[in-house]
Design a protein around this motif. Sequence first.
Motif, PDB file in Angstrom:
ATOM      1  N   ASP A   4       0.829  -1.214   0.000  1.00  0.00           N
ATOM      2  CA  ASP A   4       0.000   0.000   0.000  1.00  0.00           C
ATOM      3  C   ASP A   4       0.857   1.255   0.000  1.00  0.00           C
ATOM      4  OD1 ASP A   4      -2.312  -1.439  -0.031  1.00  0.00           O
ATOM      5  OD2 ASP A   4      -2.725  -1.266   2.121  1.00  0.00           O
ATOM      6  N   VAL A   5       1.907   1.259   0.804  1.00  0.00           N
ATOM      7  CA  VAL A   5       2.786   2.434   0.874  1.00  0.00           C
ATOM      8  C   VAL A   5       3.547   2.596  -0.446  1.00  0.00           C
ATOM      9  CG1 VAL A   5       4.754   3.483   2.048  1.00  0.00           C
ATOM     10  CG2 VAL A   5       2.993   2.278   3.375  1.00  0.00           C
ATOM     11  N   GLU A   7       2.583   1.600  -3.361  1.00  0.00           N
ATOM     12  CA  GLU A   7       1.616   2.038  -4.372  1.00  0.00           C
ATOM     13  C   GLU A   7       1.291   3.520  -4.234  1.00  0.00           C
ATOM     14  OE1 GLU A   7      -1.806  -0.476  -4.307  1.00  0.00           O
ATOM     15  OE2 GLU A   7      -0.668  -2.247  -4.941  1.00  0.00           O
ATOM     16  N   LYS A   8       1.179   3.987  -2.999  1.00  0.00           N
ATOM     17  CA  LYS A   8       0.909   5.418  -2.791  1.00  0.00           C
ATOM     18  C   LYS A   8       2.052   6.264  -3.336  1.00  0.00           C
ATOM     19  CE  LYS A   8      -2.148   4.946   1.205  1.00  0.00           C
ATOM     20  NZ  LYS A   8      -2.313   5.118   2.679  1.00  0.00           N
ATOM     21  N   VAL A  11       1.668   6.217  -7.179  1.00  0.00           N
ATOM     22  CA  VAL A  11       0.566   7.072  -7.623  1.00  0.00           C
ATOM     23  C   VAL A  11       0.927   8.547  -7.468  1.00  0.00           C
ATOM     24  CG1 VAL A  11      -1.806   7.788  -7.104  1.00  0.00           C
ATOM     25  CG2 VAL A  11      -1.228   5.361  -7.202  1.00  0.00           C
ATOM     26  N   SER A  12       1.548   8.888  -6.342  1.00  0.00           N
ATOM     27  CA  SER A  12       1.902  10.290  -6.095  1.00  0.00           C
ATOM     28  C   SER A  12       2.873  10.826  -7.136  1.00  0.00           C
ATOM     29  CB  SER A  12       2.502  10.414  -4.694  1.00  0.00           C
ATOM     30  OG  SER A  12       2.954  11.735  -4.458  1.00  0.00           O
ATOM     31  N   ASP A  15       1.232  10.964 -10.647  1.00  0.00           N
ATOM     32  CA  ASP A  15       0.315  12.106 -10.676  1.00  0.00           C
ATOM     33  C   ASP A  15       1.075  13.419 -10.849  1.00  0.00           C
ATOM     34  OD1 ASP A  15      -2.470  13.180 -10.229  1.00  0.00           O
ATOM     35  OD2 ASP A  15      -1.444  14.164  -8.558  1.00  0.00           O
TER      36      ASP A  15
END
Length: 241
Positions: A4-5, A7-8, A11-12, A15
């Motif tokens: 999860d970390v 992936e964040k 994504v960040s 983006d």
Amino acid sequence: MTDDVAEKMLVSQVDAWGLCLDLKQLALFRRYAETLAQWNTHTNLTAITDRHQIYLRHFLDALALARFCGTSPAALIDIGSGAGLPGVPLKILFPELELVLIDSVAKKTNFLKHLIMQLGLEQVRIVTERVEAFARIPYERERYPVVTARAVADLRVLAEYALPLLAPGGRLLAPKGADPRAEVEAALPVFAMLGGRLHSIEPVLLPGLEPRSVVLIEKIASTDRRYPRPVGTPTRKPLTG
């Protein structure tokens, strides 16, 4: 670091580049990381096994090239693809992309076949071949709008591999270190000989990593059919222009 970390972080950064990954694409990256780690237990594909580092040094490093591909390129060939980098992350980002992954080492292309099956990706062709031989196939020459190659060869050698495959108006994207100017300068006459020219050297900054760059080479004229030379010759006797 958990998935999860990681992936964040992915994504960040994506983006921040003005790109977007949906939940399906994130799930594909998760499966990619799992498949790579599992396969790497019996086949040496990468020295990077930590999940955070896979996302950072493999996936983000590959996706950094997307900013220089043009808008959703129709086709891309990844030379010396190894574990599928940077070609497969770019395919995940651009699902309609026609992708060719070429590597001369069968254990690597065996992994790629398994990976593509696991990810359920379509319009992907995997070729076990030396690029010098592949680039002499008439219907493969000058048909790809984007060619990528990560950690394959010096730019003089890489240009001889890649430019015969590159369509007029297309781009070779070559990831390099922080300051590749000396290597680029030595290769400028070779680019010209093969129908290319330097477009730019673009900086790539990823969180927590040393600076790096991407060398962009444009195809502006047809490549003489004498190139590439026979297998092994480009590395033994690099062109000098």
